[in-house]
Enzyme design. Sequence first.
Site, PDB file in Angstrom:
ATOM      1  N   ASP A 151       0.889  -1.170   0.000  1.00 43.64           N
ATOM      2  CA  ASP A 151       0.000   0.000   0.000  1.00 43.64           C
ATOM      3  C   ASP A 151       0.921   1.213   0.000  1.00 43.64           C
ATOM      4  OD1 ASP A 151      -1.635   2.123   0.582  1.00 43.64           O
ATOM      5  OD2 ASP A 151      -2.391   1.343   2.488  1.00 43.64           O
ATOM      6  N   LYS A 207       2.634  11.745  -3.197  1.00 42.26           N
ATOM      7  CA  LYS A 207       1.794  10.846  -4.006  1.00 42.26           C
ATOM      8  C   LYS A 207       0.841  11.636  -4.898  1.00 42.26           C
ATOM      9  CE  LYS A 207      -1.676   7.193  -3.417  1.00 42.26           C
ATOM     10  NZ  LYS A 207      -2.105   6.097  -2.546  1.00 42.26           N
ATOM     11  N   GLU A 258      -7.404   0.482  -4.553  1.00 45.33           N
ATOM     12  CA  GLU A 258      -7.454   0.416  -3.083  1.00 45.33           C
ATOM     13  C   GLU A 258      -8.776  -0.148  -2.551  1.00 45.33           C
ATOM     14  OE1 GLU A 258      -4.206   4.023  -2.597  1.00 45.33           O
ATOM     15  OE2 GLU A 258      -6.269   4.379  -2.002  1.00 45.33           O
ATOM     16  N   ASP A 285     -13.704   5.097   2.352  1.00 45.91           N
ATOM     17  CA  ASP A 285     -12.289   5.299   2.682  1.00 45.91           C
ATOM     18  C   ASP A 285     -12.039   6.776   2.994  1.00 45.91           C
ATOM     19  OD1 ASP A 285      -9.560   5.558   2.767  1.00 45.91           O
ATOM     20  OD2 ASP A 285      -9.167   4.459   0.918  1.00 45.91           O
TER      21      ASP A 285
END
Length: 573
Positions: free
Chosen positions: A6, A68, A145, A168
């Site tokens: 991850d 990211k 994800e 999420d």
Amino acid sequence: MIVGIDLGTTHSLVACWKDGAPHLIPNALGSVLTPSCISLDQDGTVLVGRAARERLQSHPDRSIAVFKRHMGGNKEFRLGSRSFRPEELSALVLRALKADAEAAMGQAVTEAVISVPAYFSDGQRKATRTAAQLAGLHVERLVNEPTAAALAYGLHQRGSESRFLVFDLGGGTFDVSILELFEGVMEVRATAGDNFLGGEDFSNEIVHWFLQASGLPDKARRDGHFMQHLAARAEALKCTLSTEPQAELAVHWQGRDYTATLSEDHYRRLCEPLLARLRLPLERALRDAGLRAGDVQEVVLAGGATRAPMIRNLVTRMFGRFPSAHFNPDEVVAMGAAVMAGMKARDESLREVVMTDVCPYSLGVEANRDLPSGEKAHGQFIPIIERNTVVPVSRVHGFAPERDGQQVLELRIFQGESRLARDNIEIGKLSVPLEGGPRGDGAVEVRFTYDVNGLLEVEVTRLKTQQVYRLVIRNNDTDLTEQQIEARFQALAELKVHPRDKLENRTLIAEAERIHEFLRGASRERMAAEIGEFEAVLAHQHERSIVSARERLRDAIEYFERAGVFEGGTEPS
Ligand code: AMP
């Protein structure tokens, strides 16, 4: 051995599939969470993880976090005298995780399943693959994800047809995905989200409340160091309110103490506007999937911010069922990536499920649109693959040149949802040569193929000659060529990385330096002396004295951390 990774915005994790279950692998400091932070030491040595995070404040021009969100872009980041692309920074994180996995398993690790957000574009996915390549890892599969979160809960092993929603809520973003399992095929039916809504917004509500409730003078708001300190305290208070009915926040500023107590109930009222914003993407995802809340059989939570009871209550009220929260929400995606790795390695205890996803954006080309009036509208976006279409998918659309005698047919490829091509993101361009004959002779068939890894291939066939043109998509020229990747791989390989076995000591020094920054006067002197002593003991390499020196430095850090001393404040007496 294939590992599951991850690669997160704030933290990254690595896990493997062993003895029929996913296992998280700890880093050199014994934690399964490695902060996605990089710092370059004075001598050019790379620090990854907690040590780098500690240096964000003390060495801001040599340290970086939250890269990211720049994946797939061509911005470069300067650390000291070197500059790095986002892929290279991610590669350094991946390399550290690879080393941790190799140390834990005692064997070389060269293959990985890596998770990416479902909304990641083609360019962002490519950049992730490049990052892995730069770290010496072959990507077996990129997994979305939310799909990984569902795999962690074993939802792929449900017998009958079922539908799940993955909720999420991370530090800075909110993502909703609806997955469907049907006859062994798991498919992402819809995704939606808000890129500017996350746990940090909840902490900010506490900061605003405290500034009013505590009577802190306005001047304190302009004290950058103090505001950072207050933000950290507010975050801690937020986490306490996840388990306690009320909590107190106390700070010290310019010789005075300021305190205020917040109840869970009051906190929830402060957050009502944020809770309302969470509903919008939920409703959009349900609408896109053609479902009602009652059609969802299970809601899976991921992301640290879903630990808050008010979030769990919202989900329970909206869906009429308790969410699945059996796993740690920070770990669930990495666990799912490890399940996928197990499937890839064809572990017998795992039934292979076919995983399908949707393409998160509409993909199409720029063309003129014929209007019913006979007129033409220029610069229009003509979608070829619609948003939330199940992938892999291949779609064809015919186009012809605008006029007779045209020498070349320019196809500009876009992703997005806007009516006009220029309001979407251009992801590539392809030129098809024509002979300048009649318009009809230049007619082409454009085929878009989007695969399970989210990579788009464009193929244009000239109908008259049957000649085929393929597109290597260049995302605003951000893709690296194979030679460039090779050169950067060499350059990264030559970078010195801080040795794993010395990381604990290095991290402690970084933490002490961060605290040293905040101190003044006698306290600062004392901290500087403590750091100096520790470095002197390290230089002698005497293991027993290192252990006790480490304890001493840790005590000093704890003492000053507890006292909450910062620039502008006074030292503890
Ligand atoms: P992630 O990016 O998934 O690691 O999520 C990080 C976010 O989760 C941060 O905003 C944290 O403040 C938040 N968080 C972590 N633990 C808790 C908790 N116990 N209660 C509320 N929020 C939390």
